[in-house]
Design a protein around this motif. Structure first.
Motif, short mmCIF file in Angstrom:
data_model
loop_
_atom_site.label_atom_id
_atom_site.label_comp_id
_atom_site.label_asym_id
_atom_site.label_seq_id
_atom_site.Cartn_x
_atom_site.Cartn_y
_atom_site.Cartn_z
N GLY A 1 37.46 54.74 46.36
CA GLY A 1 36.77 55.56 44.74
C GLY A 1 35.28 55.75 46.24
O GLY A 1 35.00 57.00 45.24
N SER A 2 35.23 54.80 46.84
CA SER A 2 33.73 55.39 47.41
C SER A 2 33.61 56.89 48.41
O SER A 2 32.99 57.71 48.71
CB SER A 2 33.83 54.80 48.49
N LEU A 3 35.40 57.19 48.17
CA LEU A 3 35.59 58.21 49.05
C LEU A 3 34.74 59.73 47.66
O LEU A 3 34.69 60.90 48.20
CB LEU A 3 37.21 58.86 49.56
N VAL A 4 35.21 59.93 46.84
CA VAL A 4 35.19 59.97 45.40
C VAL A 4 33.76 60.27 44.87
O VAL A 4 32.79 61.44 44.42
CB VAL A 4 36.02 59.50 43.22
N SER A 5 32.67 59.05 44.82
CA SER A 5 32.06 59.04 44.62
C SER A 5 30.17 57.56 44.59
O SER A 5 31.81 56.63 45.14
CB SER A 5 31.40 59.84 43.02
N SER A 6 29.71 57.20 45.25
CA SER A 6 29.36 56.72 44.74
C SER A 6 29.23 55.35 43.72
O SER A 6 29.25 53.91 43.88
CB SER A 6 27.84 56.04 45.54
N ALA A 7 29.78 56.04 43.17
CA ALA A 7 29.54 55.54 41.45
C ALA A 7 30.81 54.83 41.18
O ALA A 7 30.96 53.78 40.31
CB ALA A 7 28.56 55.93 40.22
N ALA A 8 31.84 55.44 41.47
CA ALA A 8 33.47 55.29 41.01
C ALA A 8 33.78 53.66 41.50
O ALA A 8 34.29 53.50 40.16
CB ALA A 8 34.13 55.65 42.15
N PRO A 9 33.50 53.22 42.61
CA PRO A 9 33.85 51.23 42.81
C PRO A 9 33.58 50.45 42.01
O PRO A 9 34.00 49.96 41.11
CB PRO A 9 33.20 51.17 44.58
N ALA A 10 31.86 51.09 40.71
CA ALA A 10 32.27 50.19 40.02
C ALA A 10 32.52 50.57 38.60
O ALA A 10 32.40 49.94 38.07
CB ALA A 10 30.45 50.38 40.31
N ALA A 11 32.03 52.22 39.37
CA ALA A 11 33.06 52.18 38.08
C ALA A 11 34.63 52.08 37.54
O ALA A 11 35.00 51.46 35.88
CB ALA A 11 32.81 53.39 37.11
N ILE A 12 35.01 51.89 38.36
CA ILE A 12 36.47 51.45 38.38
C ILE A 12 36.76 49.73 37.94
O ILE A 12 37.35 49.91 37.39
CB ILE A 12 37.56 51.71 39.90
N ASN A 13 35.57 48.97 38.15
CA ASN A 13 35.66 47.35 38.54
C ASN A 13 35.30 47.38 36.97
O ASN A 13 35.90 46.18 36.50
CB ASN A 13 34.37 47.19 39.54
N ASP A 14 34.54 48.08 36.79
CA ASP A 14 33.95 47.65 34.65
C ASP A 14 34.98 48.00 34.00
O ASP A 14 35.66 47.36 32.96
CB ASP A 14 32.80 48.41 35.21
N ALA A 15 36.32 49.02 34.75
CA ALA A 15 37.08 49.81 33.65
C ALA A 15 38.33 48.45 33.47
O ALA A 15 38.81 47.90 32.48
CB ALA A 15 37.75 50.56 33.49
N PHE A 16 38.21 47.70 34.89
CA PHE A 16 39.51 46.99 35.42
C PHE A 16 39.13 45.69 34.21
O PHE A 16 39.71 44.45 33.99
CB PHE A 16 38.94 46.48 36.78
N ARG A 17 37.61 45.34 34.37
CA ARG A 17 37.48 44.16 34.04
C ARG A 17 38.08 44.12 32.32
O ARG A 17 38.66 42.85 31.26
CB ARG A 17 35.92 43.95 33.52
N VAL A 18 37.62 45.16 31.52
CA VAL A 18 37.77 45.27 29.74
C VAL A 18 39.82 45.96 29.94
O VAL A 18 40.07 45.30 28.90
CB VAL A 18 37.22 46.81 29.15
N TYR A 19 40.34 46.08 30.74
CA TYR A 19 41.71 46.17 30.92
C TYR A 19 42.54 44.99 31.23
O TYR A 19 43.93 44.79 30.21
CB TYR A 19 42.48 47.29 32.17
N MET A 20 41.35 43.82 31.74
CA MET A 20 42.09 42.48 31.89
C MET A 20 42.00 41.76 30.96
O MET A 20 43.31 40.87 30.82
CB MET A 20 41.47 41.80 33.13
N LEU A 21 41.74 41.99 29.99
CA LEU A 21 41.33 41.25 28.88
C LEU A 21 42.69 41.11 27.97
O LEU A 21 42.85 39.76 27.65
CB LEU A 21 40.22 41.90 27.43
N PRO A 22 43.35 42.66 27.01
CA PRO A 22 44.32 42.06 26.84
C PRO A 22 45.39 41.90 27.69
O PRO A 22 46.89 41.10 27.00
CB PRO A 22 45.27 43.36 26.09
N GLN A 23 45.19 42.00 28.85
CA GLN A 23 45.89 41.36 29.97
C GLN A 23 46.17 39.81 30.03
O GLN A 23 47.48 39.19 29.35
CB GLN A 23 46.05 42.03 31.22
N GLY A 24 45.09 39.45 30.35
CA GLY A 24 44.87 37.90 30.44
C GLY A 24 45.14 36.81 29.06
O GLY A 24 45.96 36.09 28.98
N ILE A 25 45.14 37.70 27.84
CA ILE A 25 45.26 37.11 26.74
C ILE A 25 47.11 36.96 25.93
O ILE A 25 47.47 36.02 25.68
CB ILE A 25 44.72 37.62 25.15
N PHE A 26 47.96 38.14 26.33
CA PHE A 26 48.42 38.60 25.89
C PHE A 26 50.21 37.96 26.99
O PHE A 26 50.87 37.29 26.71
CB PHE A 26 49.23 40.17 25.35
#
Length: 453
Positions: free
Chosen positions: A188-213
């Motif tokens: 992500g750091s190769l894409v832009s400086s904001a990409a790693p944080a954006a991927i991490n934020d999306a991953f947190r939401v993505y993991m919610l149903p993963q963790g619940i179900f």
């Protein structure tokens, strides 16, 4: 758990408890010594890992407070495994919720007792206290199965050695899977400086149903699979794995669809406050959109990996997880320039799909070419039909409510909440109408709980 469960299934309860007690003391001695060592050398080691802009003294102090958490979580994990071997899931499920509540209470209570940068100690201390409370809850729950930690440390016991040997590939496998987010952040750091944080934020939401179900399904089925593996009950394992995959599909395919069609409003509701602006929302929602495609596959992978662990064949998913990382890296490198963040997350989705295919293929070989694939496919088709209808309804309701209510925080809660709730109720009705067996299983479980309550 497979070793402990095998002893129980053979009526060797005393030996099982002896092995568990030995492992308790092995963990306590080994990680206790490491904790003491770190407390002594933290001031010397930490400066090597902190830059000049980070106060190494504060970092070392925080690490001394938090390092015992490693020991406590390890012991808690062992005790939870013992409880789950007896199908005791209530306290292990409640304990993490209590853990979070204790942290919140500790933050509120301790925050004003520190000044300046030292206020972060309130969080570290609250975390440590919460972990102690969680450990004590699980420890006390052992009375339900009449287990007591005895003062025995027979580390030469062959079963203890077997557990420690199995521990190595399991640890590597879990570590490799969790490296995926770091791989995405690195590219992500190769894409832009904001990409790693954006991927991490999306991953947190993505993991919610993963963790619940999916974690819930895999956790509940793991002891059952371990017992069946100990009895060499091939038919039972086929049936349980097939049922587990269908349950995960029933729960995670619609979750994936909701994340897909409501990626932007969900991101806006969760994150777009303060300095988090619309550009950030666009980046995170793009990542979340593509993460949603891998959600069902990641859930099934978790169950399949537990199946190999139950069979005491942990090196198989470990090797496949390593291949999974290679696929992720290749796809990410190929797509990050033309597609940006989307290309990186597509790499994760591709890797999860490949991992699912390889694990199913390897399990089918072990089960003589049969794993209820036809039945699972037919049920999954019904799930997909219901999911498409549900997703269309969710998106339509959100569009109307978003237009009528606006973008205030309360309006977003209503528009996203109502759209999701109506869609979920509709989906449940569709699955029951389509006579999906796994939906009826969940309905029966819920009704039984309500009646017993």
């Amino acid at each position: 758990m497979p070793v402990f469960t095998e002893l129980l299934s053979k009526g060797r309860k005393r030996e099982a408890f002896r092995v568990a007690s030995t492992l308790f003391w092995v963990i306590l001695i080994a990680l206790g010594a490491l904790t003491v060592l770190w407390t002594l050398v933290a001031g010397l080691v930490v400066p090597a890992f902190t830059g000049s802009h980070i106060p190494s003294g504060l970092t070392a102090g925080l690490s001394r407070v938090l390092f015992p958490v490693v020991l406590l979580l390890s012991l808690t994990g062992l005790l939870v495994g013992i409880l789950q071997s007896y199908d005791e899931f209530t306290i292990p499920a409640i304990a993490p919720a209590v853990w979070n509540l204790v942290i919140l209470f500790g933050l509120v209570t301790l925050y004003h007792r520190f000044n300046g940068n030292d206020r972060i100690y309130a969080y570290a201390i609250a975390w440590l206290v919460a972990t102690i409370v969680q450990f004590l809850m699980v420890f006390v729950a052992l009375r339900r199965i009449e287990f007591k930690v005895s003062f025995v440390c027979d580390w030469r016991d062959p079963r203890v050695k077997q557990v420690l040997i199995l521990f190595i590939p399991v640890t590597i496998s879990i570590g490799i899977v969790n490296l995926d987010i770091f791989l995405n952040a690195g590219f992500g750091s190769l894409v832009s400086s904001a990409a790693p944080a954006a991927i991490n934020d999306a991953f947190r939401v993505y993991m919610l149903p993963q963790g619940i179900f999916s974690v819930a399904v895999a956790t509940v089925l793991f002891p059952t699979l371990s017992r069946m593996a100990a009895r060499r009950d091939v038919k039972g394992m086929r049936r349980t794995i097939g049922n587990g995959m269908r349950q995960i599909n029933l729960l995670l395919i619609p979750s994936s669809a909701l994340l897909l069609v409501l990626a932007t409003p969900i991101t806006r509701l969760v994150y777009q406050h303060g300095t988090f602006h619309s550009t950030s929302t666009h980046l995170v929602s793009t990542a979340l959109f593509w993460f949603s495609f891998s959600l069902p596959f990641a859930g099934v992978n978790l169950l399949l990996s537990r199946s190999f662990f139950a069979l005491k064949r942990p090196w198989i998913p470990t090797k496949l997880a390593a291949m999974n990382m290679v696929v992720d890296a290749i796809v990410s490198i190929a797509l990050y320039k033309p597609l940006g963040i989307a290309g990186l997350v597509i790499g994760t989705a591709a890797a999860n799909i490949v991992m699912t295919i390889l694990q199913l293929w390897r399990l089918r070989i072990g089960f003589n070419g049969y794993l209820q694939g036809g039945q699972t496919m037919m049920i999954t088709i019904r799930i997909l039909v219901g999911t498409v209808i549900m997703a269309a309804v969710a998106w339509g309701i959100w569009v109307v409510l978003d237009h009528l209510l606006g973008e205030s925080l309360s309006a977003q809660i209503l528009s996203v909440g109502i759209a999701s709730a109506v869609a979920c109720v509709l989906y449940a009705k569709l699955m029951l109408t389509m006579r999906v067996p796994e939906a009826r299983q969940i309905q029966g479980l819920i009704m039984a709980r309500l009646r017993s309550g």
